[in-house]
Design an enzyme around this catalytic site. Structure first.
Site, PDB file in Angstrom:
ATOM      1  N   HIS A 167       0.638  -1.090   0.021  1.00 22.80           N
ATOM      2  CA  HIS A 167      -0.079   0.148   0.030  1.00 22.80           C
ATOM      3  C   HIS A 167       0.768   1.377   0.042  1.00 22.80           C
ATOM      4  O   HIS A 167       2.107   1.220   0.468  1.00 22.80           O
ATOM      5  CB  HIS A 167      -1.019  -0.039   1.174  1.00 22.80           C
ATOM      6  N   HIS A 170       0.904   5.309   0.850  1.00 23.15           N
ATOM      7  CA  HIS A 170       0.165   6.301   1.837  1.00 23.15           C
ATOM      8  C   HIS A 170       0.350   7.532   0.838  1.00 23.15           C
ATOM      9  O   HIS A 170       1.426   8.278   0.570  1.00 23.15           O
ATOM     10  CB  HIS A 170       1.087   6.870   3.144  1.00 23.15           C
TER      11      HIS A 170
END
Length: 204
Positions: free
Chosen positions: A144, A146
């Site tokens: 992932h 940010h």
């Protein structure tokens, strides 16, 4: 220890925390399928993965964007207003284990999504952050990215108010490091050819 508590512990050394009010209600993430894996072990990892559960619609999340390859949600433990995560729909434990095509799909959405976040939050800047591996602070082992909106003098990272100390390396050490990295970037067959050439040279 809960995921939120672990994340807080990781960021604590960098963050000057400011309490944030809860975000207003927004539409929950629509269900979508997480890509299947062939091995039972990988399936178990997916079943325990918070992001895979979100992707399958089994856990709630506030969706900002979704397409065939990835989705973007608001972080449930934000470091700033609009702190968001871009997540691939297939399960990969880290960025270096993620196929280039998936990485490209994720990062190609950064300009589009980050511009929308900055306009909505009134921010002029953002940090793009990947915690890859335990030593780098990764606590959810599903790739992932940010997006963390920033404003001037928000004092989000304590280290920004300190004088940063650069490593003092001599030219020889830097050259040796560059050579080691370049060697790792060579395809395996070229690396083997290089070894053979060095062997032949030593024999002549």
């Amino acid at each position: 220890m809960s995921v939120q508590a672990r994340r807080l512990a990781v960021f604590c050394a960098h963050l000057n925390p400011t309490p944030l009010p809860p975000d207003p209600l927004a539409p929950f993430l629509s269900p979508s399928l997480c890509a299947p894996h062939s091995h039972a072990e990988n399936r178990t990892l997916q079943d325990d993965c918070v992001f895979c559960n979100i992707i399958r619609g089994q856990s709630p999340a506030l969706k900002l964007y979704e397409d065939d390859m990835c989705l973007c949600i608001l972080d449930r433990s934000p470091l700033s207003h609009g702190h968001s995560l871009i997540i691939p729909k297939s399960h990969f434990p880290s960025l270096d284990a993620t196929p280039p095509s998936v990485v490209a799909a994720m990062f190609s959405k950064v300009p589009f999504i980050s511009n929308a976040i900055m306009k909505a939050t009134g921010c002029s800047s953002f940090n793009l952050l990947v915690n890859n591996g335990a030593a780098a602070g990764q606590v959810i082992y599903h790739t992932h990215v940010h997006i963390i909106p920033r404003k001037a003098y928000d004092c989000l990272w304590a280290s920004e108010s300190l004088l940063r100390r650069h490593l003092n390396l001599d030219d020889e050490k830097v050259s040796q490091l560059a050579a080691r990295i370049q060697k790792q970037l060579l395809p395996s067959d070229m690396s083997q050819e290089s070894k053979n050439e060095n062997f032949c040279s030593s024999k002549s």
